[in-house]
Design a protein around this motif. Structure first.
Motif, PDB file in Angstrom:
ATOM      1  N   GLY A 257       0.801  -1.217   0.000  1.00  0.00           N
ATOM      2  CA  GLY A 257       0.000   0.000   0.000  1.00  0.00           C
ATOM      3  C   GLY A 257       0.831   1.263   0.000  1.00  0.00           C
ATOM      4  N   PRO A 258       0.185   2.421  -0.004  1.00  0.00           N
ATOM      5  CA  PRO A 258       0.884   3.702  -0.140  1.00  0.00           C
ATOM      6  C   PRO A 258       1.483   4.257   1.154  1.00  0.00           C
ATOM      7  CG  PRO A 258      -1.472   4.067  -0.028  1.00  0.00           C
ATOM      8  CD  PRO A 258      -1.275   2.579  -0.030  1.00  0.00           C
ATOM      9  N   LEU A 259       1.208   3.635   2.295  1.00  0.00           N
ATOM     10  CA  LEU A 259       1.645   4.205   3.568  1.00  0.00           C
ATOM     11  C   LEU A 259       3.166   4.188   3.666  1.00  0.00           C
ATOM     12  CD1 LEU A 259       0.329   5.350   6.150  1.00  0.00           C
ATOM     13  CD2 LEU A 259       0.505   3.059   7.145  1.00  0.00           C
TER      14      LEU A 259
ATOM     15  N   ALA B 104     -13.666  -1.263  15.917  1.00  0.00           N
ATOM     16  CA  ALA B 104     -13.343   0.161  16.087  1.00  0.00           C
ATOM     17  C   ALA B 104     -12.387   0.306  17.265  1.00  0.00           C
ATOM     18  CB  ALA B 104     -14.615   0.954  16.348  1.00  0.00           C
ATOM     19  N   ALA B 105     -11.225   0.904  17.007  1.00  0.00           N
ATOM     20  CA  ALA B 105     -10.215   1.120  18.049  1.00  0.00           C
ATOM     21  C   ALA B 105      -9.084   1.912  17.405  1.00  0.00           C
ATOM     22  CB  ALA B 105      -9.696  -0.205  18.618  1.00  0.00           C
ATOM     23  N   GLU B 106      -8.036   2.152  18.167  1.00  0.00           N
ATOM     24  CA  GLU B 106      -6.844   2.772  17.600  1.00  0.00           C
ATOM     25  C   GLU B 106      -5.877   1.641  17.232  1.00  0.00           C
ATOM     26  OE1 GLU B 106      -3.577   6.278  18.605  1.00  0.00           O
ATOM     27  OE2 GLU B 106      -4.582   5.228  20.240  1.00  0.00           O
ATOM     28  N   PHE B 107      -5.530   1.550  15.946  1.00  0.00           N
ATOM     29  CA  PHE B 107      -4.654   0.484  15.473  1.00  0.00           C
ATOM     30  C   PHE B 107      -3.398   1.073  14.850  1.00  0.00           C
ATOM     31  CE2 PHE B 107      -8.861  -1.643  15.168  1.00  0.00           C
ATOM     32  CZ  PHE B 107      -8.606  -2.719  15.999  1.00  0.00           C
ATOM     33  N   SER B 108      -2.328   0.281  14.881  1.00  0.00           N
ATOM     34  CA  SER B 108      -1.080   0.663  14.233  1.00  0.00           C
ATOM     35  C   SER B 108      -0.945  -0.114  12.934  1.00  0.00           C
ATOM     36  CB  SER B 108       0.110   0.355  15.155  1.00  0.00           C
ATOM     37  OG  SER B 108       1.323   0.772  14.541  1.00  0.00           O
ATOM     38  N   PHE B 109      -0.813   0.603  11.817  1.00  0.00           N
ATOM     39  CA  PHE B 109      -0.688  -0.022  10.507  1.00  0.00           C
ATOM     40  C   PHE B 109       0.766   0.077  10.043  1.00  0.00           C
ATOM     41  CE2 PHE B 109      -5.077   1.231  10.950  1.00  0.00           C
ATOM     42  CZ  PHE B 109      -5.769   0.125  10.477  1.00  0.00           C
ATOM     43  N   PRO B 110       1.357  -1.050   9.621  1.00  0.00           N
ATOM     44  CA  PRO B 110       2.759  -1.013   9.180  1.00  0.00           C
ATOM     45  C   PRO B 110       2.916  -0.288   7.853  1.00  0.00           C
ATOM     46  CG  PRO B 110       1.819  -3.193   8.814  1.00  0.00           C
ATOM     47  CD  PRO B 110       0.791  -2.404   9.567  1.00  0.00           C
ATOM     48  N   ALA B 111       4.130   0.150   7.583  1.00  0.00           N
ATOM     49  CA  ALA B 111       4.402   0.829   6.314  1.00  0.00           C
ATOM     50  C   ALA B 111       4.086  -0.107   5.144  1.00  0.00           C
ATOM     51  CB  ALA B 111       5.862   1.267   6.260  1.00  0.00           C
ATOM     52  N   HIS B 112       3.497   0.467   4.118  1.00  0.00           N
ATOM     53  CA  HIS B 112       3.178  -0.249   2.878  1.00  0.00           C
ATOM     54  C   HIS B 112       2.283  -1.465   3.121  1.00  0.00           C
ATOM     55  CE1 HIS B 112       6.021   2.389   0.941  1.00  0.00           C
ATOM     56  NE2 HIS B 112       6.985   1.996   1.766  1.00  0.00           N
ATOM     57  N   ALA B 113       1.389  -1.342   4.107  1.00  0.00           N
ATOM     58  CA  ALA B 113       0.462  -2.443   4.392  1.00  0.00           C
ATOM     59  C   ALA B 113      -0.453  -2.679   3.196  1.00  0.00           C
ATOM     60  CB  ALA B 113      -0.371  -2.111   5.627  1.00  0.00           C
ATOM     61  N   SER B 114      -0.571  -3.925   2.793  1.00  0.00           N
ATOM     62  CA  SER B 114      -1.489  -4.288   1.712  1.00  0.00           C
ATOM     63  C   SER B 114      -2.918  -4.276   2.238  1.00  0.00           C
ATOM     64  CB  SER B 114      -1.145  -5.680   1.184  1.00  0.00           C
ATOM     65  OG  SER B 114      -1.360  -6.648   2.210  1.00  0.00           O
ATOM     66  N   VAL B 115      -3.883  -4.374   1.311  1.00  0.00           N
ATOM     67  CA  VAL B 115      -5.281  -4.471   1.727  1.00  0.00           C
ATOM     68  C   VAL B 115      -5.473  -5.692   2.617  1.00  0.00           C
ATOM     69  CG1 VAL B 115      -7.640  -4.879   0.908  1.00  0.00           C
ATOM     70  CG2 VAL B 115      -6.190  -3.215  -0.270  1.00  0.00           C
ATOM     71  N   GLU B 116      -4.809  -6.779   2.289  1.00  0.00           N
ATOM     72  CA  GLU B 116      -4.899  -7.997   3.107  1.00  0.00           C
ATOM     73  C   GLU B 116      -4.437  -7.721   4.537  1.00  0.00           C
ATOM     74  OE1 GLU B 116      -3.510 -12.665   2.825  1.00  0.00           O
ATOM     75  OE2 GLU B 116      -2.177 -11.112   2.020  1.00  0.00           O
ATOM     76  N   VAL B 117      -3.307  -7.030   4.687  1.00  0.00           N
ATOM     77  CA  VAL B 117      -2.770  -6.722   6.023  1.00  0.00           C
ATOM     78  C   VAL B 117      -3.677  -5.732   6.748  1.00  0.00           C
ATOM     79  CG1 VAL B 117      -0.856  -5.628   7.251  1.00  0.00           C
ATOM     80  CG2 VAL B 117      -0.393  -7.258   5.409  1.00  0.00           C
ATOM     81  N   VAL B 118      -4.175  -4.730   6.023  1.00  0.00           N
ATOM     82  CA  VAL B 118      -5.060  -3.738   6.642  1.00  0.00           C
ATOM     83  C   VAL B 118      -6.298  -4.409   7.223  1.00  0.00           C
ATOM     84  CG1 VAL B 118      -6.584  -1.777   6.188  1.00  0.00           C
ATOM     85  CG2 VAL B 118      -4.262  -1.798   5.250  1.00  0.00           C
ATOM     86  N   LEU B 119      -6.901  -5.302   6.478  1.00  0.00           N
ATOM     87  CA  LEU B 119      -8.104  -5.986   6.966  1.00  0.00           C
ATOM     88  C   LEU B 119      -7.767  -6.925   8.128  1.00  0.00           C
ATOM     89  CD1 LEU B 119      -9.929  -6.734   3.591  1.00  0.00           C
ATOM     90  CD2 LEU B 119     -10.641  -5.117   5.375  1.00  0.00           C
ATOM     91  N   ALA B 120      -6.581  -7.536   8.091  1.00  0.00           N
ATOM     92  CA  ALA B 120      -6.179  -8.399   9.201  1.00  0.00           C
ATOM     93  C   ALA B 120      -5.995  -7.583  10.480  1.00  0.00           C
ATOM     94  CB  ALA B 120      -4.889  -9.132   8.848  1.00  0.00           C
ATOM     95  N   VAL B 121      -5.413  -6.385  10.353  1.00  0.00           N
ATOM     96  CA  VAL B 121      -5.254  -5.510  11.523  1.00  0.00           C
ATOM     97  C   VAL B 121      -6.617  -5.116  12.072  1.00  0.00           C
ATOM     98  CG1 VAL B 121      -4.488  -3.228  12.282  1.00  0.00           C
ATOM     99  CG2 VAL B 121      -2.991  -4.630  10.852  1.00  0.00           C
ATOM    100  N   LEU B 122      -7.535  -4.762  11.186  1.00  0.00           N
ATOM    101  CA  LEU B 122      -8.866  -4.347  11.620  1.00  0.00           C
ATOM    102  C   LEU B 122      -9.627  -5.480  12.302  1.00  0.00           C
ATOM    103  CD1 LEU B 122      -9.971  -2.265   8.507  1.00  0.00           C
ATOM    104  CD2 LEU B 122      -9.342  -1.373  10.751  1.00  0.00           C
ATOM    105  N   ARG B 123      -9.336  -6.717  11.919  1.00  0.00           N
ATOM    106  CA  ARG B 123     -10.086  -7.847  12.468  1.00  0.00           C
ATOM    107  C   ARG B 123      -9.383  -8.532  13.648  1.00  0.00           C
ATOM    108  NH1 ARG B 123     -11.495  -9.543   6.321  1.00  0.00           N
ATOM    109  NH2 ARG B 123     -13.650  -8.777   6.268  1.00  0.00           N
TER     110      ARG B 123
END
Length: 317
Positions: A30-32, A79-98
């Protein structure tokens, strides 16, 4: 027949190609640019997707919504405060959210702070919400508390108060026999004096022993921090050295003018000070004075103590 077989092969190839493209997009970095903490809002996923798009976590809110719907069987988004790693893919983003662990914030309360100071620390704590009430003096156990953004000040205070109650109960239950203390509250009050008198771990049991020896003999404790506490309005610190008029100030806390223990705790003592009172050192000392290097010199007789005071004043000069 051969025409139908050919059409089926083409469709299968197209399906495989689209599936490959979909999987590639799902796992594309991802773009992060750097790891980023984001407060994920409650509500419909459209708002979540837009919030992540606005923070640059994903490139397209529409794409994220599509993949979230396609993978809904994997679990609900939280819903919470989450830390997303640099260049997280959509797959990783959804895994963090879940499945990701919400970001932890920390409140560190040092030993010997007053309860008013604890309330001040809570007031500037990241993400702490709700009204803040100053806890009773000596009612909060100093340590580091982890909490999530949005936690209430009341909940954090309750945790500190419960931790203090457990630590005090342990110290009182395991105390040495023969201590001149009638209750766990008296142990707490004396521990608060020990906490403010010395920051050296090795000295705490000796300072506790001096105070306990004085209590047994009916001597006044004459602890400077007990005079500082009322003179400072409960802040526990003065902008100047302790003056004679402050030593003579009438207060139930000032052990220069009242016998026995002060009227209450003068700070929040840590477990080490509670244990020092419960298991004091072995000494006949009745006096101690600062040695000018962060420690104290102990004495069993007044004449010896006065010589130590003279030496300390010489060091100070």
């Amino acid at each position: 027949m051969r025409r139908w077989l050919l059409s089926g092969s083409v469709l299968a190839a197209l399906g495989a190609g689209l599936g490959y493209l979909a999987l590639t997009e799902y796992r594309r970095p991802g773009p992060l640019a750097v790891p980023t903490d984001v407060v994920v809002p409650r509500g419909p996923f459209d708002a979540v997707a837009q919030a992540l798009r606005d923070r640059g976590v994903v490139g397209s809110a529409w794409v994220l919504r599509g993949y979230e719907a396609a993978t809904a069987w994997q679990g609900k988004v939280r819903a919470a405060e989450f830390s997303f790693p640099a260049h997280a893919s959509v797959e990783v983003v959804l895994a963090v959210l879940r499945q990701g662990r919400p970001v932890q914030h920390f409140l560190t309360v040092a030993e010997g702070l007053t309860s008013a100071r604890v309330a001040e620390l809570l007031a500037v704590g990241v993400g702490v919400r709700g009204p803040i009430e100053v806890p009773p003096e000596g009612g909060f156990l100093p340590e580091t508390y982890a909490y999530q953004r949005g936690s209430s000040a009341a909940a954090i205070l309750q945790r500190g108060e419960a931790a203090l109650a457990r630590a005090l109960a342990r110290a009182w239950a395991g105390r040495d026999a023969g201590l001149p203390l009638r209750s766990s509250k008296e142990l707490l009050v004396l521990a608060s004096l020990v906490e403010r008198e010395t920051g050296l771990p090795a000295e705490r049991p000796l300072v506790a022993a001096v105070f306990l020896n004085r209590l047994r003999l009916g001597m006044r404790l004459q602890s400077d921090p007990t005079a500082i506490y009322p003179a400072s309005g409960g802040a526990g610190e003065l902008p100047h050295g302790l003056r004679r008029d402050e030593l003579a100030m009438e207060s139930p806390y000032n052990t220069y003018v009242v016998g026995g223990l002060p009227g209450g705790a003068i700070c929040d003592p840590g477990e080490a000070s509670l244990d020092a009172v419960a298991h004091p050192g072995r000494t006949d000392a009745l006096y101690f004075v600062a040695d000018g290097s962060g420690g104290h010199v102990f004495a069993g007789a007044l004449a010896e103590h006065e010589r130590n005071v003279t030496r300390y004043r010489a060091v100070g000069r």
